[in-house]
Design an enzyme around this catalytic site. Sequence first.
Site, PDB file in Angstrom:
ATOM      1  N   ILE A  43       1.040  -0.636   0.009  1.00 10.89           N
ATOM      2  CA  ILE A  43      -0.545  -0.121  -0.201  1.00 10.89           C
ATOM      3  C   ILE A  43       0.825   1.857   0.361  1.00 10.89           C
ATOM      4  CG2 ILE A  43      -1.705   0.870   1.624  1.00 10.89           C
ATOM      5  CD1 ILE A  43      -2.950  -1.861   2.929  1.00 10.89           C
ATOM      6  N   GLU A  55       4.145  -7.485   3.239  1.00 10.53           N
ATOM      7  CA  GLU A  55       4.467  -8.968   4.314  1.00 10.53           C
ATOM      8  C   GLU A  55       3.801  -8.367   4.881  1.00 10.53           C
ATOM      9  OE1 GLU A  55       6.482  -7.611   1.243  1.00 10.53           O
ATOM     10  OE2 GLU A  55       8.144  -9.327   1.588  1.00 10.53           O
ATOM     11  N   CYS A  93      12.190  -7.357   1.939  1.00  9.19           N
ATOM     12  CA  CYS A  93      13.454  -6.633   1.937  1.00  9.19           C
ATOM     13  C   CYS A  93      13.088  -7.003   3.911  1.00  9.19           C
ATOM     14  CB  CYS A  93      12.236  -5.045   1.944  1.00  9.19           C
ATOM     15  SG  CYS A  93      11.707  -5.061   3.143  1.00  9.19           S
TER      16      CYS A  93
HETATM   17  N1  THU Z   1       7.517  -3.952  -1.935  1.00 10.42           N
HETATM   18  C1  THU Z   1       6.897  -4.643  -0.595  1.00 10.42           C
HETATM   19  O1  THU Z   1       5.258  -4.712  -0.809  1.00 10.42           O
HETATM   20  N2  THU Z   1       7.328  -5.894  -0.172  1.00 10.42           N
HETATM   21  C2  THU Z   1       8.750  -6.304  -0.183  1.00 10.42           C
HETATM   22  O2  THU Z   1       9.649  -6.842   0.838  1.00 10.42           O
HETATM   23  C3  THU Z   1       9.503  -4.741  -0.868  1.00 10.42           C
HETATM   24  C4  THU Z   1       8.845  -3.902  -1.787  1.00 10.42           C
HETATM   25  C5  THU Z   1       6.569  -2.458  -2.084  1.00 10.42           C
HETATM   26  C6  THU Z   1       7.101  -1.537  -1.219  1.00 10.42           C
HETATM   27  C7  THU Z   1       6.669  -0.660  -2.409  1.00 10.42           C
HETATM   28  O3  THU Z   1       5.678  -0.255  -2.487  1.00 10.42           O
HETATM   29  C8  THU Z   1       7.252  -1.473  -3.656  1.00 10.42           C
HETATM   30  O4  THU Z   1       7.310  -3.004  -3.727  1.00 10.42           O
HETATM   31  C9  THU Z   1       8.437  -1.013  -4.202  1.00 10.42           C
HETATM   32  O5  THU Z   1       9.655  -0.982  -3.378  1.00 10.42           O
END
Ligand code: THU
Length: 138
Positions: A43, A55, A93
């Site tokens: 989001i 996550e 991440c």
């Molecule tokens: N993002 C995630 O939802 N999970 C992760 O572990 C890495 C990054 C999303 C955050 C952002 O909306 C997009 O990916 C680009 O970074």
Amino acid sequence: MTNEELTRKAIEFLPRSYAPYSGFHVAAALLTKDGKVYLGCNIENSSLGATNCAERTAFFKAVSEGEREFSAIAIVGGKGTDESALADYAYPCGICRQVMREFCDPDDFNIILYKNSGEYLVQTLEQMLPHSFGPENL
Ligand code: THU
């Protein structure tokens, strides 16, 4: 529930992703030890910094409903919301790995990644976040 079934739930949830800034859509399906599934998506926010990852959305939904015991999470992501976008594994991440560490036994929690070639990468949290700091260290 199999890794394939949990991954399918994550793929089906991808259209819920709100990612107008990066265009990178992520979804996660979090499995509790008693077999319930909590779904999350990223989001984004115009401030960028207030963005929440898929996550963490799944974990915060589950924990706020009283769940504390988890066995696996399936994660998918790419530049689109259907399976054709899932060209590569969407690795969690560092912040999300640390949130997993708060609630999961590193040796008894699987992270399931999928790409549309049909391949899976399954690793424990210990493999994805070695030498970690967790609640028992305080
Ligand atoms: N993002 C995630 O939802 N999970 C992760 O572990 C890495 C990054 C999303 C955050 C952002 O909306 C997009 O990916 C680009 O970074």
